[in-house]
Motif scaffolding. Structure first.
Motif, mmCIF file in Angstrom:
data_model
loop_
_atom_site.group_PDB
_atom_site.id
_atom_site.type_symbol
_atom_site.label_atom_id
_atom_site.label_comp_id
_atom_site.label_asym_id
_atom_site.label_seq_id
_atom_site.Cartn_x
_atom_site.Cartn_y
_atom_site.Cartn_z
ATOM 1 N N THR A 104 42.269 35.580 35.901
ATOM 2 C CA THR A 104 41.963 37.009 35.937
ATOM 3 C C THR A 104 41.614 37.513 34.537
ATOM 4 N N GLU A 105 40.710 38.458 34.526
ATOM 5 C CA GLU A 105 40.299 39.112 33.290
ATOM 6 C C GLU A 105 40.778 40.559 33.334
ATOM 7 N N ILE A 106 41.552 40.949 32.348
ATOM 8 C CA ILE A 106 42.049 42.327 32.266
ATOM 9 C C ILE A 106 41.500 42.925 30.982
ATOM 10 N N LYS A 107 40.286 43.490 31.075
ATOM 11 C CA LYS A 107 39.654 44.087 29.892
ATOM 12 C C LYS A 107 40.306 45.415 29.534
ATOM 13 N N SER A 108 40.689 46.143 30.576
ATOM 14 C CA SER A 108 41.328 47.440 30.386
ATOM 15 C C SER A 108 42.030 47.780 31.688
ATOM 16 N N PRO A 109 42.826 48.836 31.728
ATOM 17 C CA PRO A 109 43.484 49.200 32.987
ATOM 18 C C PRO A 109 42.513 49.484 34.133
ATOM 19 N N THR A 110 41.267 49.812 33.801
ATOM 20 C CA THR A 110 40.294 50.141 34.860
ATOM 21 C C THR A 110 39.173 49.121 34.974
ATOM 22 N N GLU A 111 39.197 48.078 34.170
ATOM 23 C CA GLU A 111 38.131 47.079 34.195
ATOM 24 C C GLU A 111 38.744 45.686 34.252
ATOM 25 N N SER A 112 38.762 45.129 35.471
ATOM 26 C CA SER A 112 39.315 43.788 35.690
ATOM 27 C C SER A 112 38.323 42.969 36.504
ATOM 28 N N SER A 113 38.413 41.661 36.373
ATOM 29 C CA SER A 113 37.584 40.780 37.196
ATOM 30 C C SER A 113 38.362 39.504 37.467
ATOM 31 N N ILE A 114 37.806 38.704 38.376
ATOM 32 C CA ILE A 114 38.488 37.478 38.808
ATOM 33 C C ILE A 114 37.499 36.325 38.774
ATOM 34 N N LEU A 115 37.908 35.215 38.170
ATOM 35 C CA LEU A 115 37.113 33.989 38.148
ATOM 36 C C LEU A 115 37.849 32.950 38.978
ATOM 37 N N MET A 116 37.215 32.507 40.071
ATOM 38 C CA MET A 116 37.862 31.571 40.994
ATOM 39 C C MET A 116 37.227 30.192 40.915
ATOM 40 N N TYR A 117 38.072 29.168 41.003
ATOM 41 C CA TYR A 117 37.619 27.790 41.155
ATOM 42 C C TYR A 117 38.050 27.320 42.539
ATOM 43 N N ARG A 118 37.048 27.142 43.426
ATOM 44 C CA ARG A 118 37.381 26.888 44.834
ATOM 45 C C ARG A 118 36.551 25.750 45.450
ATOM 46 N N GLY A 146 40.359 37.071 56.081
ATOM 47 C CA GLY A 146 38.927 36.836 56.169
ATOM 48 C C GLY A 146 38.455 35.629 55.393
ATOM 49 N N THR A 147 39.148 35.307 54.299
ATOM 50 C CA THR A 147 38.753 34.144 53.514
ATOM 51 C C THR A 147 38.925 32.853 54.300
ATOM 52 N N ALA A 148 39.887 32.823 55.206
ATOM 53 C CA ALA A 148 40.114 31.621 56.014
ATOM 54 C C ALA A 148 38.957 31.337 56.961
ATOM 55 N N LEU A 149 38.090 32.334 57.178
ATOM 56 C CA LEU A 149 36.977 32.180 58.107
ATOM 57 C C LEU A 149 35.705 31.668 57.437
ATOM 58 N N CYS A 150 35.749 31.416 56.116
ATOM 59 C CA CYS A 150 34.505 31.149 55.398
ATOM 60 C C CYS A 150 33.994 29.730 55.549
ATOM 61 N N ALA A 151 34.816 28.787 55.990
ATOM 62 C CA ALA A 151 34.363 27.402 56.114
ATOM 63 C C ALA A 151 35.255 26.647 57.086
ATOM 64 N N ARG A 179 35.878 37.468 49.720
ATOM 65 C CA ARG A 179 35.614 36.817 48.435
ATOM 66 C C ARG A 179 34.265 36.116 48.586
ATOM 67 N N SER A 180 33.380 36.309 47.640
ATOM 68 C CA SER A 180 32.012 35.793 47.795
ATOM 69 C C SER A 180 31.952 34.275 47.763
ATOM 70 N N TYR A 181 32.901 33.651 47.099
ATOM 71 C CA TYR A 181 32.870 32.193 46.974
ATOM 72 C C TYR A 181 32.941 31.515 48.343
ATOM 73 N N THR A 182 32.176 30.460 48.516
ATOM 74 C CA THR A 182 32.166 29.561 49.675
ATOM 75 C C THR A 182 31.266 30.053 50.806
ATOM 76 N N TRP A 183 31.158 31.359 51.024
ATOM 77 C CA TRP A 183 30.282 31.860 52.083
ATOM 78 C C TRP A 183 28.830 31.463 51.795
ATOM 79 N N LYS A 184 28.097 31.122 52.861
ATOM 80 C CA LYS A 184 26.707 30.678 52.698
ATOM 81 C C LYS A 184 25.732 31.843 52.671
#
Length: 339
Positions: A104-118, A146-151, A179-184
């Motif tokens: 996880t990236e915590i740039k500020s209390p209002t700006e966060s992002s997530i980097l996933m390895y899947r 919903g993530t369980a439905l991606c593959a 989560r955008s990862y894995t979906w075609k």
């Protein structure tokens, strides 16, 4: 609570199926992830966080999942056991699949992002053979992520869980959890999300997630139209989240609520949804009315976004109530009935 009926004879309150991951949250925050060097390790993944949240509140949970056959798998299973979560249906992968890693990236209390390895991830290896009807029968509710439905084979396992739950009078809760990862492609997302939504009693998701679910059949113009669409398929309660603007809850009797947030000093922009879901489900299991359940849920969400972790910060029921009691004298009522 006549619109949601739980079978009180069941031995388990909730069984989620889906993602268990490892979260690495930076301790040197307020900078880009590329510049962070130190991290704390936590159990992660929305279904896992919801299970931990429910267990901390006092619910009796099971889980259906695959984890890696290594030290991280040990870590997850031991963590679940410590919180009293039944792990009899959490099994080990046999072909070297790893638990997903989330930085996880915590740039500020209002700006966060997530980097996933899947790639080759363990949670997507749960199979239809891992879903036991006798186990599903023991639960008052299941949570389909919903993530369980991606593959495949996780997709088929999640759908089997859903249909066995319906067959046996178990409440189906669909947490869209995009989560955008894995979906075609977007058609695939809408296809499988809509199958789950059409068979769910409770649906929780953001406005973006409802748009994804509705894409093939046509996006609804607003939250009210979305609620009406899924009520037409048999849903009883719909929650549509709008981030910092709060959320809306719609019931199939025509009533609706605006859910505002308790103002807190945010540390990060993620984790609140899992606190919200676990506290809301717990409140329904306890027989609280909708307004009280929503208040409990939004309080838990505020507590989570002000904490460094997700799973580790899941509060007890007493802590949530103490938070509400402390906040209401200054911020007033946060739940407004609009219909």
């Amino acid at each position: 609570m006549s619109y949601i009926k739980f079978d009180e004879n069941k031995t388990l309150d909730v069984i989620p199926i889906g993602r268990i991951a490892i979260d690495f949250n930076p301790t040197d925050m307020n900078k880009p992830l590329s510049e962070s060097s130190n991290f704390n390790k936590y159990v992660g993944g929305s279904p896992a966080n919801i299970a931990v949240g429910l267990a901390r509140l006092g619910a009796k949970c099971g889980f259906i999942a695959k984890v890696s056959d290594d030290q991280f798998g040990d870590y997850v299973i031991n963590y679940f056991k410590k919180d009293g979560i039944d792990v009899s249906h959490v099994s080990r992968c046999k072909n070297g699949e790893n638990l997903g890693l989330t930085f996880t990236e915590i740039k500020s209390p209002t700006e966060s992002s997530i980097l996933m390895y899947r790639d080759g991830v363990a949670d997507l290896m749960v199979d239809v053979d891992d879903v036991d009807e006798e186990y599903i029968k023991q639960a008052k509710a299941v949570v389909i992520s919903g993530t369980a439905l991606c593959a495949s084979p996780s997709r088929e396992a999640a759908l089997k869980t859903l249909f066995l739950a319906k067959k046996n009078g178990v409440v189906v809760i669909f947490d869209i959890d995009y989560r955008s990862y894995t979906w075609k492609n977007f058609d695939e997302i809408s296809l499988y999300y809509s199958i789950a939504a059409k068979n769910a009693d409770i649906i929780l998701g953001s406005r973006e997630e409802f748009d994804l679910t509705e894409a093939i059949e046509g996006k609804c113009a607003n939250d009210e139209e979305s609620a009406a669409r899924w009520f037409g398929y048999g849903a009883k309660l719909i929650i549509i989240k709008h981030g910092k603007e709060g959320s809306y809850c719609y019931l199939n009797d025509g009533s609706a609520y605006k859910v505002n947030i308790f103002p807190v000093k945010m540390l990060k922009g993620f984790g609140g949804g899992d606190g919200y879901a676990s506290a809301f489900i717990y409140s329904l299991l306890q027989g609280k009315d909708v307004a009280a359940a929503l208040e409990f849920a939004t309080a838990s969400a505020s507590m989570l976004v002000s904490a460094h972790s997700c799973s580790e910060a899941m509060p007890s029921a007493a802590a949530v109530q103490e938070f509400i009691d402390g906040m209401k004298p200054t911020c007033g009522e946060v739940i407004v009935k609009i219909k």
